[in-house]
Design an enzyme around this catalytic site. Structure first.
Site, PDB file in Angstrom:
ATOM      1  N   ASP A 354      62.367  67.360  19.467  1.00 10.30           N
ATOM      2  CA  ASP A 354      61.723  68.231  18.518  1.00 10.30           C
ATOM      3  C   ASP A 354      60.648  67.277  17.930  1.00 10.30           C
ATOM      4  O   ASP A 354      60.725  66.049  18.045  1.00 10.30           O
ATOM      5  CB  ASP A 354      62.778  68.586  17.126  1.00 10.30           C
ATOM      6  CG  ASP A 354      62.414  69.570  16.334  1.00 10.30           C
ATOM      7  OD1 ASP A 354      61.380  70.179  16.699  1.00 10.30           O
ATOM      8  OD2 ASP A 354      62.674  69.301  15.133  1.00 10.30           O
ATOM      9  N   ASP A 555      67.195  67.729  14.585  1.00 12.05           N
ATOM     10  CA  ASP A 555      67.970  67.249  13.373  1.00 12.05           C
ATOM     11  C   ASP A 555      68.029  68.488  12.555  1.00 12.05           C
ATOM     12  O   ASP A 555      68.730  68.233  11.725  1.00 12.05           O
ATOM     13  CB  ASP A 555      66.911  66.485  12.709  1.00 12.05           C
ATOM     14  CG  ASP A 555      65.592  67.103  12.092  1.00 12.05           C
ATOM     15  OD1 ASP A 555      65.205  67.097  11.111  1.00 12.05           O
ATOM     16  OD2 ASP A 555      64.899  67.929  12.847  1.00 12.05           O
ATOM     17  N   ASP A 559      67.801  73.421  15.599  1.00  7.13           N
ATOM     18  CA  ASP A 559      68.220  72.799  16.741  1.00  7.13           C
ATOM     19  C   ASP A 559      69.631  73.058  17.333  1.00  7.13           C
ATOM     20  O   ASP A 559      69.838  72.613  18.592  1.00  7.13           O
ATOM     21  CB  ASP A 559      67.549  71.500  16.748  1.00  7.13           C
ATOM     22  CG  ASP A 559      66.330  71.321  16.392  1.00  7.13           C
ATOM     23  OD1 ASP A 559      65.338  71.812  16.966  1.00  7.13           O
ATOM     24  OD2 ASP A 559      65.872  70.427  15.415  1.00  7.13           O
TER      25      ASP A 559
END
Length: 662
Positions: A354, A555, A559
């Protein structure tokens, strides 16, 4: 040798037992240290008796004959032999017949039966020494966990009935106010009520640098207050706090075995009975095959065979190898949720990450303020930017978005404006009233839906942009940028240097920003503007490629689905999203992406040492087994093949806890 189960409750009891002092004001040896010394006494006694017996044999001392000699070696044998025989007997009573305890008992008692008393004592003595080495290695691992236990706070000063009272942290409820003095541990997770505070978070993150935070920021249980008395409003119960969660993960990690570890345990259960029957065959079958059969000689060979074939080195060193890897990772701010994930990291060849909160700080800041476009006279001139920002800030004060918090950090002189009738338009922005004027704050879609013309030069802006219109006139915009983490470039370089063939970025942020960050970091391929389900689809496509092993690093709550679906899920921030942490297989406690490459290195080193131990154990045993079956090896070679190899394997496994990973 049997593997010791590490239990946090036992460690805690040991820790408190070792803190006893006498009332005379002097520190004395703790029961714990005395207990440690006592564990060595049987081995020391047997060793001294064995050396003395060998010396008496060598010099052919007159009194050291027949029954005196037997009694001498029996006395030398019992301190180290009796516990093993007892353990073997208990295993048999529990239905587990073929254990290493049985092998060692048969071999040493057999040695006594044929008059090889020194060899019988030596085998059991070195076996006991191996146990002591194993205990030392396990205690080292325990001490690492004790370091975590030591940061568990045991009291909280909570504000009740007009005063601060000391209570157990478990009794504090969410929303209560607690006070933490200088040098004390923060007992529960919460939000800082004081203007600022400085905290040592090394126990949680492995980061030695003090963390200075401002009012409203999160504070985590286990942190140590370094500067002044602070007040905190609790946001979680004690059982859900950061330190409690980390302790739980450490304890559970020891229970999750790797495939190699599970295989060796199963192998030992099949291998041991085969060895016993082969030894019986080695004793009696030669009677049918050789002319000069001597029962004593073939029994001696069978006993050597038993000692050599004991699977101690494998059964001990492999779990210790993995535990060493888990300990090394923990000291580097990396939590593996089990030994199996150490193995999984060695197979990863595709890293997907990410953007926000992973390679960037996730802390937005104003980059540019552009005002004066179609401004009304009241907003033009030198003070145009300040007044423009007051309109924008009045609106954003009604929002909880991270970008809103960044805008509200702007310092504008004079009295703030107030916004009323503010409503949120999903996916577009805010609409409200400030100083009797209609104000729109949001993205280009919001402007277009209200037929407000937007300057064409905004099309080329890569950063996040917040546009403002007053009474249906476009009056300006601010650009918001997220900063790269200090080690972001280093992280990508080290991941690539570790042999990862493909590095990909998937982000929910706008594609132009994602592409810019990816280009700056040298990432192979990137895609932005993705919803959680889009990220999941992309990762599943990657996993479907032949030979692909995908690790995903994220995080946030969004996700979690991808963390669960990837071959290895890595959560950035042991103090971040609870959902991400619970779903991930590995936690990077320090929020540093450079720790990803370190996790790969630790996993590979652990696996390398485990296979070194397997190769060492099998290699030496096969050679000495052949020599023993042919009558070319004595009990002393058997001792080396069993206990010597076990000790070497243990020392090799302990190396993991001493390695430097910088």
């Amino acid at each position: 040798m049997k593997k010791k189960k590490i239990n946090l409750r036992d460690i805690d009891t040991e820790k408190h037992a070792g803190e006893h002092t006498h009332d005379d004001g002097h520190n004395h040896s703790s029961p714990e240290s005395v207990g440690k010394f006592k564990t060595y006494i049987p081995a020391i006694f047997s060793f001294v008796m064995l050396l003395a017996g060998i010396g008496l044999d060598y010099f052919d001392i007159l009194f050291f004959k027949e029954w005196v000699r037997i009694i001498w070696y029996v006395v030398a044998y019992l301190p180290v032999g009796f516990p093993v025989i007892k353990e073997g007997w208990n295993s048999i009573k529990n239905g587990d017949f073929f254990t290493e305890f049985l092998l060692m008992s048969i071999a040493t008692i057999g040695a006594f039966a044929i008059g090889e008393y020194p060899e019988g004592v030596a085998v059991m003595l070195f076996y006991a020494v191996g146990e002591l080495f194993q205990n030392a290695a396990v205690n080292r691992a325990k001490s690492n966990i004790k370091a975590l236990l030591d940061v568990r706070p045991n009291e909280a000063l909570v504000y009740r009935n007009g005063a601060y009272v000391s209570v157990a942290p478990e009794t504090v409820k969410i929303g209560e106010k607690i006070q933490v003095r200088v040098g004390e541990k923060v007992p529960l997770d919460g939000t800082l009520l004081s203007e600022k505070g400085s905290f040592n978070t090394a126990a949680l993150t492995g980061e030695s640098k003090p963390d200075t935070i401002q009012k409203g920021a999160s504070v985590f249980a286990g942190s140590i207050n370094l500067d002044g008395v602070v007040e905190i409003e609790t946001t979680k119960e004690f059982k859900d706090s950061s330190i409690a969660r980390i302790l739980d993960m450490v304890q559970n990690a020891t229970a999750r075995k790797s495939k190699t570890e599970l295989f060796i345990r199963k192998f030992a259960r099949i291998y041991t009975p085969i060895v016993v029957f082969l030894a019986i065959g080695l004793t009696f079958v030669p009677y049918l095959l050789v002319d000069d059969y001597v029962f004593r000689d073939w029994l001696y060979r069978a006993l050597i065979f038993l000692v050599i074939s004991c699977p101690c080195a494998l059964v001990i060193s492999i779990p210790l190898g993995y535990f060493g890897g888990l300990g090394a990772a923990s000291r580097n701010g990396i939590l593996f949720k089990g030994a199996s994930f150490l193995d999984s990291m060695t197979k990863v060849n595709t890293v997907v990450m990410d953007k926000t909160g992973t390679v960037t700080k996730g802390v937005f800041k104003i980059k540019d303020v552009v005002s004066g476009i179609n401004l009304e006279p009241a907003l033009s001139g030198v003070e145009g930017e300040a007044e423009f920002m007051k309109y924008l800030m009045a609106m954003e004060a009604q929002s909880t978005h991270p970008i809103a918090r960044a805008i509200l950090e702007y310092k504008a002189e004079g009295e703030d404006f107030k916004a009323t009738k503010v409503s949120e338009i999903a996916g577009k922005g805010l609409k409200g009233t400030v100083n009797d004027k209609t104000v729109l704050v949001g993205n280009k879609a919001l402007m277009n839906s209200n037929s407000i013309e937007v300057p064409s030069d905004t099309e080329s802006i890569v950063e996040s942009i917040v546009m403002v219109a007053i009474d249906n006139k476009f009056v300006g915009y601010v650009t918001i940028a997220d900063e790269l983490k200090e080690d972001a470039h280093q992280a990508i370089k080290e991941i690539r240097d570790s042999g990862i063939s493909k590095i990909i970025m998937l982000s929910g942020d706008k594609d132009s920003i994602t592409q810019q960050v990816a280009k700056e970091l040298g990432i192979d391929w990137a895609k932005g503007g993705l919803l959680p389900e889009d990220k999941l689809t992309e990762v599943e496509k990657l996993k479907a490629q032949p030979g692909a092993k995908v690790a995903f690093i994220g995080d946030g709550i969004n996700d979690a689905p991808v963390l669960a679906a990837s071959d290895v899920g890595i959560a950035m921030g042991g103090l971040g999203s609870d959902v991400a942490i619970e779903t991930a297989d590995i936690i990077i406690q320090t929020d540093q992406p450079s720790k990803i490459a370190r996790a790969i290195k630790i996993g590979r080193s652990t696996r390398s040492i485990v296979w070194q131990n397997i190769g060492l154990a099998f290699g030496v045993k096969i050679v000495v087994l052949i020599l023993g079956a042919g009558g070319l090896a004595t009990m002393w070679e058997a001792v080396f093949a069993d206990v010597g190899v076990a000790l070497l394997a243990i020392l090799n496994a302990v190396r993991l806890q001493r390695m430097k990973w910088e």
